[in-house]
Design a protein around this motif. Structure first.
Motif, PDB file in Angstrom:
ATOM      1  N   ALA A 100       0.822  -1.209   0.000  1.00 46.78           N
ATOM      2  CA  ALA A 100       0.000   0.000   0.000  1.00 46.78           C
ATOM      3  C   ALA A 100       0.856   1.259   0.000  1.00 46.78           C
ATOM      4  N   VAL A 101       1.854   1.315   0.862  1.00 46.01           N
ATOM      5  CA  VAL A 101       2.648   2.543   0.955  1.00 46.01           C
ATOM      6  C   VAL A 101       3.500   2.750  -0.294  1.00 46.01           C
ATOM      7  N   ALA A 102       3.743   1.687  -1.039  1.00 47.38           N
ATOM      8  CA  ALA A 102       4.488   1.826  -2.287  1.00 47.38           C
ATOM      9  C   ALA A 102       3.653   2.475  -3.383  1.00 47.38           C
ATOM     10  N   LEU A 103       2.329   2.484  -3.206  1.00 48.69           N
ATOM     11  CA  LEU A 103       1.442   3.015  -4.231  1.00 48.69           C
ATOM     12  C   LEU A 103       1.173   4.508  -4.083  1.00 48.69           C
ATOM     13  N   GLY A 104       1.497   5.070  -2.928  1.00 49.80           N
ATOM     14  CA  GLY A 104       1.284   6.503  -2.756  1.00 49.80           C
ATOM     15  C   GLY A 104       0.973   6.854  -1.316  1.00 49.80           C
ATOM     16  N   GLU A 127       5.281   0.595   8.101  1.00 54.30           N
ATOM     17  CA  GLU A 127       5.833   0.216   6.798  1.00 54.30           C
ATOM     18  C   GLU A 127       6.251   1.444   5.996  1.00 54.30           C
ATOM     19  N   ALA A 128       5.508   2.548   6.144  1.00 53.50           N
ATOM     20  CA  ALA A 128       5.894   3.793   5.472  1.00 53.50           C
ATOM     21  C   ALA A 128       7.228   4.291   6.007  1.00 53.50           C
ATOM     22  N   GLY A 129       7.393   4.232   7.328  1.00 57.68           N
ATOM     23  CA  GLY A 129       8.664   4.633   7.923  1.00 57.68           C
ATOM     24  C   GLY A 129       9.802   3.749   7.480  1.00 57.68           C
ATOM     25  N   ARG A 130       9.548   2.467   7.403  1.00 60.22           N
ATOM     26  CA  ARG A 130      10.576   1.517   6.972  1.00 60.22           C
ATOM     27  C   ARG A 130      10.995   1.785   5.533  1.00 60.22           C
ATOM     28  N   ALA A 131      10.027   2.195   4.696  1.00 58.81           N
ATOM     29  CA  ALA A 131      10.316   2.466   3.290  1.00 58.81           C
ATOM     30  C   ALA A 131      10.787   3.897   3.048  1.00 58.81           C
ATOM     31  N   GLY A 132      10.757   4.739   4.088  1.00 55.83           N
ATOM     32  CA  GLY A 132      11.135   6.138   3.928  1.00 55.83           C
ATOM     33  C   GLY A 132      10.160   6.913   3.073  1.00 55.83           C
ATOM     34  N   ALA A 136      -0.371   9.456   4.659  1.00 59.30           N
ATOM     35  CA  ALA A 136      -1.511  10.072   5.353  1.00 59.30           C
ATOM     36  C   ALA A 136      -2.651   9.065   5.290  1.00 59.30           C
ATOM     37  N   VAL A 137      -3.065   8.585   6.453  1.00 60.65           N
ATOM     38  CA  VAL A 137      -4.047   7.505   6.512  1.00 60.65           C
ATOM     39  C   VAL A 137      -5.398   8.049   6.940  1.00 60.65           C
ATOM     40  N   ARG A 138      -6.430   7.719   6.193  1.00 55.30           N
ATOM     41  CA  ARG A 138      -7.812   7.996   6.583  1.00 55.30           C
ATOM     42  C   ARG A 138      -8.525   6.665   6.795  1.00 55.30           C
ATOM     43  N   THR A 139      -9.483   6.645   7.695  1.00 50.10           N
ATOM     44  CA  THR A 139     -10.134   5.390   8.052  1.00 50.10           C
ATOM     45  C   THR A 139     -11.651   5.510   7.979  1.00 50.10           C
TER      46      THR A 139
END
Length: 214
Positions: A100-104, A127-132, A136-139
């Motif tokens: 997911a974080v790789a997509l944007g 995972e975003a932190g790990r990938a640098g 922004a997450v909405r739920t």
């Protein structure tokens, strides 16, 4: 052998079908404990850590080469117990979060259980932190879909989840995450142009890689 810790029996045929299609040489052993999710929802996930650890140790004693936790609410607890479990422990939604974080950066998380939101958002951010990568997450919580699932109407649950995904404007999201394994059947029903990710296929593949190389 890969052991799977489930909190609903509906996951058993889903993962058996994925194994048959993608990993025919992999032996699965299913452990189904709905009461763990009930207690986690009532008392918090940390309250069942001891029981989760006992399941993991039991799986190791029975010959499991790895354990895959398919419950998003308990995934973090299961991973935290890995050091004392005597066997590698994976959570089904981690590969999905990495994808997911790789997509944007604009990630929308859909869940049918509120108890899933905290662990899933934390995982996406980890995972975003790990990938640098920024994120922004909405739920959104889909209570009606959970009521349908609890009532045994998995088809209606899937349709409600798919409808919620399709209602998210494409301009507002880079990716939509279906937080729970039970939501995966909604993916093929969606018509949105936004990628919709679910955990079971990616999670089982990760579990298979670990179990087969041990």
């Amino acid at each position: 052998m890969l052991a799977l810790l489930h909190t609903s029996p509906v996951h058993v045929p889903v993962f058996d079908a994925l194994r048959h299609q993608h990993h025919p040489g992999l032996e699965l052993r299913h452990v189904v404990l709905p009461e763990l999710l009930d207690r986690a929802r009532r008392d918090g996930a940390a309250a069942v850590a001891g029981d989760v650890l006992a399941v993991l140790r039991g799986a190791a004693a029975d010959g499991a080469r790895a354990v895959l936790c398919t419950c998003s609410t308990l995934g973090g607890v299961a991973e935290a117990c890995a050091g004392d479990a005597g066997v590698p422990v994976l959570r089904v939604d981690r590969p999905m979060a990495a994808a997911a974080v790789a997509l944007g950066p604009r990630v929308v998380v859909l869940a049918t259980l509120r108890s899933t939101l905290g662990p899933t958002v934390a995982l996406v951010e980890e995972e975003a932190g790990r990938a640098g990568r920024p994120v922004a997450v909405r739920t959104h919580v889909l209570d009606e879909a959970w009521r349908a699932f609890e009532g045994g109407d998995a088809g209606r649950c899937a349709r409600l989840v798919a409808g919620a995904a399709d209602a998210i404007p494409a301009a507002d999201a880079d990716v939509i995450v279906l937080a729970q394994a039970s939501m995966a059947p909604a993916g093929p029903l969606t018509t949105t142009s936004v990628p919709v990710l679910s955990g079971p296929r990616r999670g089982l593949a990760a579990g298979a890689r670990v179990a087969l190389r041990q």
